[in-house]
Design a protein around this motif. Sequence first.
Motif, short mmCIF file in Angstrom:
data_model
loop_
_atom_site.label_atom_id
_atom_site.label_comp_id
_atom_site.label_asym_id
_atom_site.label_seq_id
_atom_site.Cartn_x
_atom_site.Cartn_y
_atom_site.Cartn_z
N GLY A 175 0.81 -1.20 0.00
CA GLY A 175 0.00 0.00 0.00
C GLY A 175 0.85 1.26 0.00
N VAL A 176 0.18 2.36 0.30
CA VAL A 176 0.82 3.67 0.36
C VAL A 176 0.41 4.33 1.66
CG1 VAL A 176 1.06 5.91 -0.79
CG2 VAL A 176 0.69 3.85 -2.16
N THR A 177 1.37 4.86 2.41
CA THR A 177 1.06 5.53 3.67
C THR A 177 0.50 6.92 3.39
OG1 THR A 177 3.24 6.54 3.89
CG2 THR A 177 2.96 4.32 4.82
N ASP A 178 -0.01 7.56 4.44
CA ASP A 178 -0.53 8.92 4.31
C ASP A 178 0.52 9.90 3.80
OD1 ASP A 178 -2.98 8.02 5.20
OD2 ASP A 178 -2.66 8.68 7.27
N SER A 179 1.79 9.63 4.10
CA SER A 179 2.87 10.52 3.66
C SER A 179 3.32 10.24 2.23
CB SER A 179 4.07 10.39 4.61
OG SER A 179 4.64 9.10 4.48
N GLY A 180 2.74 9.21 1.59
CA GLY A 180 3.08 8.89 0.20
C GLY A 180 4.13 7.82 0.04
N MET A 181 4.64 7.27 1.15
CA MET A 181 5.64 6.21 1.07
C MET A 181 4.96 4.90 0.64
SD MET A 181 8.09 4.56 4.01
CE MET A 181 6.78 3.57 4.73
N ARG A 182 5.52 4.25 -0.38
CA ARG A 182 5.00 2.95 -0.81
C ARG A 182 5.69 1.86 0.01
NH1 ARG A 182 6.31 1.21 -5.71
NH2 ARG A 182 8.11 2.54 -5.85
N TYR A 183 4.95 0.78 0.29
CA TYR A 183 5.53 -0.33 1.04
C TYR A 183 4.93 -1.64 0.53
CZ TYR A 183 1.11 -0.50 3.50
OH TYR A 183 -0.23 -0.60 3.79
N ALA A 184 5.66 -2.71 0.75
CA ALA A 184 5.17 -4.06 0.49
C ALA A 184 5.92 -4.98 1.45
CB ALA A 184 5.41 -4.48 -0.95
N ASN A 185 5.18 -5.91 2.03
CA ASN A 185 5.77 -6.86 2.99
C ASN A 185 5.33 -8.27 2.66
OD1 ASN A 185 5.11 -4.71 5.85
ND2 ASN A 185 6.74 -4.62 4.38
N LEU A 186 6.20 -9.20 2.97
CA LEU A 186 5.92 -10.62 2.81
C LEU A 186 6.04 -11.24 4.21
CD1 LEU A 186 7.23 -12.60 -0.14
CD2 LEU A 186 7.52 -13.58 2.11
N TRP A 187 4.94 -11.77 4.73
CA TRP A 187 4.88 -12.27 6.11
C TRP A 187 4.66 -13.77 6.15
CZ3 TRP A 187 4.66 -9.31 10.74
CH2 TRP A 187 4.68 -7.93 10.56
N ASP A 188 5.18 -14.38 7.18
CA ASP A 188 4.82 -15.75 7.55
C ASP A 188 3.86 -15.58 8.73
OD1 ASP A 188 4.55 -18.32 8.56
OD2 ASP A 188 6.65 -18.83 8.19
N ALA A 189 2.59 -15.90 8.51
CA ALA A 189 1.57 -15.66 9.53
C ALA A 189 1.70 -16.59 10.73
CB ALA A 189 0.18 -15.79 8.92
N GLU A 190 2.42 -17.70 10.57
CA GLU A 190 2.52 -18.68 11.66
C GLU A 190 3.98 -19.06 11.92
OE1 GLU A 190 -0.10 -21.92 10.91
OE2 GLU A 190 -1.73 -20.60 10.35
N PHE A 191 4.85 -18.07 11.93
CA PHE A 191 6.28 -18.32 12.14
C PHE A 191 6.51 -18.89 13.54
CE2 PHE A 191 10.52 -16.81 13.47
CZ PHE A 191 11.28 -17.42 12.49
N LYS A 192 7.33 -19.92 13.63
CA LYS A 192 7.65 -20.52 14.92
C LYS A 192 9.12 -20.26 15.22
CE LYS A 192 4.12 -24.04 14.43
NZ LYS A 192 3.41 -23.32 13.40
N GLY A 193 9.36 -19.18 15.94
CA GLY A 193 10.72 -18.81 16.31
C GLY A 193 11.02 -19.27 17.72
N LEU A 194 11.89 -18.55 18.39
CA LEU A 194 12.28 -18.91 19.75
C LEU A 194 11.16 -18.67 20.76
CD1 LEU A 194 15.91 -17.48 19.78
CD2 LEU A 194 15.18 -19.85 19.47
N GLY A 195 10.35 -17.66 20.51
CA GLY A 195 9.25 -17.35 21.43
C GLY A 195 7.98 -18.05 21.00
N ALA A 196 6.87 -17.47 21.35
CA ALA A 196 5.57 -18.02 20.96
C ALA A 196 5.39 -17.87 19.45
CB ALA A 196 4.46 -17.28 21.70
N PRO A 197 4.69 -18.84 18.82
CA PRO A 197 4.44 -18.72 17.38
C PRO A 197 3.64 -17.46 17.09
CG PRO A 197 3.58 -20.80 18.25
CD PRO A 197 4.11 -20.02 19.40
N GLY A 198 3.97 -16.82 16.00
CA GLY A 198 3.25 -15.62 15.61
C GLY A 198 3.75 -15.07 14.30
#
Length: 112
Positions: free
Chosen positions: A11-34
Amino acid sequence: MSVAQPVVISGVTDSGMRYANLWDAEFKGLGAPGPYCMASMTTGRALMLSIDSACPTPWIDIALRMFDTFRRGDLPTPTHTVEWKFSRPIFSPVAAPASSDEAALFDMEGTD
């Protein structure tokens, strides 16, 4: 770690900065999954691409293709929207475009 399909937001923020992210919705790292951001790209003072070392190898190719789109000035097609609650992302799938009745009628033309 889930390697099936990443969650893509853009998307685009209110300030005009464009962004894109790629997430793992169920990442299991050292802490709780998230949720965990595996790759991000932004505009601002510079065009930035960041890929986390935990990013699954197949997703690196996805991130690089997304960055090609991003560099052209376009936004990668999002799969989800994000809402932040208590500093945690909550993802909601993007609704697929509704098919029009005209398209269905066109598909039926010429069939016996």
